[in-house]
Design an enzyme around this catalytic site. Structure first.
Site, PDB file in Angstrom:
ATOM      1  N   GLU A  13       0.815  -1.218   0.000  1.00 38.59           N
ATOM      2  CA  GLU A  13       0.000   0.000   0.000  1.00 38.59           C
ATOM      3  C   GLU A  13       0.849   1.268   0.000  1.00 38.59           C
ATOM      4  O   GLU A  13       0.328   2.361  -0.231  1.00 38.59           O
ATOM      5  CB  GLU A  13      -0.965  -0.010   1.190  1.00 38.59           C
ATOM      6  N   HIS A 284      -9.786  -3.095  10.391  1.00 36.86           N
ATOM      7  CA  HIS A 284      -8.749  -2.249  10.988  1.00 36.86           C
ATOM      8  C   HIS A 284      -8.007  -2.971  12.119  1.00 36.86           C
ATOM      9  O   HIS A 284      -6.794  -2.809  12.275  1.00 36.86           O
ATOM     10  CB  HIS A 284      -9.356  -0.949  11.483  1.00 36.86           C
ATOM     11  N   ALA A 286      -7.505  -6.144  12.188  1.00 32.51           N
ATOM     12  CA  ALA A 286      -6.644  -7.124  11.510  1.00 32.51           C
ATOM     13  C   ALA A 286      -5.290  -6.518  11.170  1.00 32.51           C
ATOM     14  O   ALA A 286      -4.255  -7.186  11.255  1.00 32.51           O
ATOM     15  CB  ALA A 286      -7.327  -7.638  10.246  1.00 32.51           C
ATOM     16  N   ASP A 287      -5.274  -5.219  10.797  1.00 37.09           N
ATOM     17  CA  ASP A 287      -4.013  -4.544  10.503  1.00 37.09           C
ATOM     18  C   ASP A 287      -3.055  -4.618  11.679  1.00 37.09           C
ATOM     19  O   ASP A 287      -1.840  -4.732  11.509  1.00 37.09           O
ATOM     20  CB  ASP A 287      -4.250  -3.042  10.229  1.00 37.09           C
ATOM     21  N   HIS A 309      -3.196  -2.730   3.906  1.00 41.51           N
ATOM     22  CA  HIS A 309      -2.367  -2.543   5.096  1.00 41.51           C
ATOM     23  C   HIS A 309      -1.963  -3.894   5.692  1.00 41.51           C
ATOM     24  O   HIS A 309      -0.805  -4.114   6.055  1.00 41.51           O
ATOM     25  CB  HIS A 309      -3.139  -1.748   6.160  1.00 41.51           C
TER      26      HIS A 309
END
Length: 352
Positions: A13, A284, A286-287, A309
């Protein structure tokens, strides 16, 4: 002398997440690194103030030697020393996300030989980053389940673009993290808060009306909050989806010339997708789970289709540790992520 790792900041990313993950892993493993092409995938590449603040914070906790750490720089070399806890205070000076700065130093401070108190000033409710509420109610409870003793308290909201928020994080050292499996979610309870600062309260009430209508959340589970301590105006809608496993926070941020109903409808759509998926871990979160799971020596979770991400984080992890991150995509659009390390101790750092 540890090998100097070369990191491509333009991979995946191509944003600031690569730098934050690299700093966090460098502090934990003791590996020095050189990163080129910092934020090459962004319209304004190079180090912005929030990224530079993360570099300074990482250097401060480890006595690192840094070169190239200037505003706008696309290249950075970082040689960490031994990580120490203690009192740390960092101010971004803009509305840049203070919660993202914390990402760079939290894993190492959890493994430091002494306790830490970190005071961060900047953006706490920024449309380009998880808000403080996500940190406090979603991420940190999961970290505590893995063995970390960390708490946070918000002292002043900082909305975009004024910033000026402030929060404090207290961190106790832990000998090691424990692996965690987040595979089943179960029933959920939904509530919401709408925050307004320097904005008519009617905005928050219109947002909550949409949540009531689109998600069926009863009025007694909806709260309008007028924030009186923020340096600047702002609006945030926080939808909390609580299950036995964790609480997911979905956020909508007010924008100029965008109606309250539109802001709320966008957030409701994201919340509906999460609820319908029946996964415990949102996109989010999981990031941010991969690094703690590597520290724990492994872990697994079910989530929605992983973001860029998350995939980029996995690629960076493999440069610092002997780790296998597997993504198994299911036909229903969900994904099971498994983190395996070759050593039971993960990458817990014992010496610099």
């Amino acid at each position: 002398m540890r090998e100097l790792l070369t990191i491509d900041g333009s991979q995946g990313e191509g944003g600031g997440q690569i730098l934050r993950t690299t700093l966090a892993l460098s502090l934990v493993t003791g590996h020095p690194f050189r990163i080129d092409g910092i934020r090459a995938g962004r319209s304004k590449p190079g180090l912005l103030r929030q990224h530079l603040t993360a570099v300074h914070a990482a250097a401060q906790v480890s006595g690192a030697t840094v070169s190239g750490g200037d505003l706008g720089s696309g290249t950075l070399t970082f040689h960490p020393g031994p990580v120490r806890g203690g009192d740390l205070s960092m101010a971004i000076g803009t509305a840049g996300s203070a919660t993202l700065v914390l990402q760079a130093i939290l894993p190492a401070l959890l493994l430091a030989p002494e306790a830490s108190r970190v005071v961060l000033e900047g953006g706490t409710h920024n449309p380009y980053a998880p808000p403080f509420d996500f940190l406090d109610r979603t991420l940190l409870p999961v970290i505590r389940r893995m063995g970390g003793n960390v708490t946070a308290r918000l002292e002043r909201h900082g909305f975009y673009p004024a910033g000026g928020g402030r929060f404090t994080v207290d961190i106790e050292p832990v000998s090691r993290f424990e692996p965690l499996a987040l595979l089943v979610r179960g029933p959920v309870q939904v509530s919401a808060q709408a925050l307004v600062s320097g904005v008519p309260e009617g905005v928050s009430k219109r947002e909550l009306k949409v949540v009531n209508e689109q998600l069926g959340v009863p009025w007694e589970a909806l709260e309008s909050i007028v924030v009186r301590t923020s340096p600047g105006p702002g609006n945030a809608l926080l939808i909390a989806i609580a299950s036995e496993e964790l609480t997911e926070i979905v956020t909508g941020f007010g924008e100029k010339q965008v109606g309250a109903a539109v802001v709320a409808s966008r957030a409701c759509k994201e919340a509906q997708a999460y609820i319908a998926s029946n996964v415990p871990v949102g996109v989010h979160l999981a990031d941010q789970l991969l690094v703690p799971m590597v520290l724990a020596g492994g872990g697994t979770f079910r989530t929605l289709a992983p973001s860029a991400h998350t995939m980029t984080n996995a690629a960076v992890l493999k440069q610092f540790a002997d780790v296998d991150v597997r993504f198994v995509n299911e036909s229903d659009g969900t994904c099971t992520v498994t983190v395996d390390t070759a050593r039971a101790s993960g990458v817990n750092r014992t010496a610099s």
